[in-house]
Design a protein around this motif. Structure first.
Motif, short mmCIF file in Angstrom:
data_model
loop_
_atom_site.label_atom_id
_atom_site.label_comp_id
_atom_site.label_asym_id
_atom_site.label_seq_id
_atom_site.Cartn_x
_atom_site.Cartn_y
_atom_site.Cartn_z
N TRP A 34 1.43 8.24 1.84
CA TRP A 34 1.12 7.93 0.57
C TRP A 34 0.49 6.98 -0.01
O TRP A 34 -0.15 5.95 -0.10
N TRP A 37 -2.31 7.43 -6.39
CA TRP A 37 -3.59 8.49 -7.04
C TRP A 37 -3.07 9.70 -6.82
O TRP A 37 -3.23 10.36 -6.74
N CYS A 38 -2.07 9.79 -5.71
CA CYS A 38 -1.60 11.21 -5.19
C CYS A 38 -0.38 11.81 -5.62
O CYS A 38 0.39 11.56 -5.11
N CYS A 41 2.48 13.28 -3.23
CA CYS A 41 3.02 11.99 -2.44
C CYS A 41 3.68 10.96 -3.68
O CYS A 41 5.11 11.36 -3.20
N ASP A 68 -2.90 2.89 -1.15
CA ASP A 68 -3.89 2.22 -1.92
C ASP A 68 -4.55 1.63 -1.46
O ASP A 68 -4.16 0.14 -1.32
N GLY A 109 -6.03 15.32 4.48
CA GLY A 109 -6.11 14.13 3.42
C GLY A 109 -4.22 13.71 3.04
O GLY A 109 -3.05 13.42 3.92
N LEU A 110 -3.79 13.76 2.09
CA LEU A 110 -2.52 12.96 1.60
C LEU A 110 -1.23 13.65 0.66
O LEU A 110 -1.91 14.49 0.26
N PRO A 111 -0.46 14.03 1.02
CA PRO A 111 0.20 12.42 2.62
C PRO A 111 0.14 13.12 4.37
O PRO A 111 -0.15 15.04 3.65
#
Length: 147
Positions: A34, A37-38, A41, A68, A109-111
């Motif tokens: 995570w 900025w997501c 997440c 991060d 991508g995240l998460p």
């Protein structure tokens, strides 16, 4: 899919020392990558914290790895501001773990979340957020634990 070992997936433990999934041998893990900025997440962190609080044990752990860039200030502030108390502070500010998962076709991508057995083998993976404190999530963890 053929079985995939995640034993060598590396990041930093809460004490700041380097570790791998193999360091938690014998435990079923829910590994979540995570970033602050997501938005998805951030939204799922309280549920991951609740899952760890409820089911965390010698047999199971939620490992939420922050990816991060930069220092620890922003992610630690986010966790404090959202009341996350049960999760350990795992970190990979190089994003190497994410890049490895991306190369292996496990992360888009995240998460991204991975369910890993006690031998470090991938049981399941998911891209995108989930409600990790739901009945379905508890049933999934229970099944992974053999119950």
């Amino acid at each position: 899919d053929p079985p995939q070992s995640l034993k060598t997936l590396a990041f930093n433990a809460p004490d700041g020392q380097a570790m791998t999934i193999a360091d938690r041998a014998g435990k079923t893990l829910l590994v979540n990558l995570w970033a602050t900025w997501c938005a998805p997440c951030r939204a799922e962190m309280p549920a991951l914290d609740a899952l760890q609080k409820e089911l965390g044990s010698e047999k199971f752990e939620v490992i939420a790895v922050n990816v991060d860039a930069g220092d620890d200030a922003k992610p630690k502030k986010f966790l404090a501001d959202t009341g996350v108390e049960s999760l350990g502070y795992y970190r990979d500010n190089t994003m190497a773990a994410f890049e490895e998962l991306k190369t292996r076709g496990l992360a888009l991508g995240l998460p991204v979340t991975l369910l890993v057995d006690g031998e470090g083998c991938l049981l399941a993976h998911m891209n995108g957020p989930a409600e990790w404190s739901s009945d379905d999530a508890r049933k999934l963890i229970g099944a992974a634990l053999g119950g």
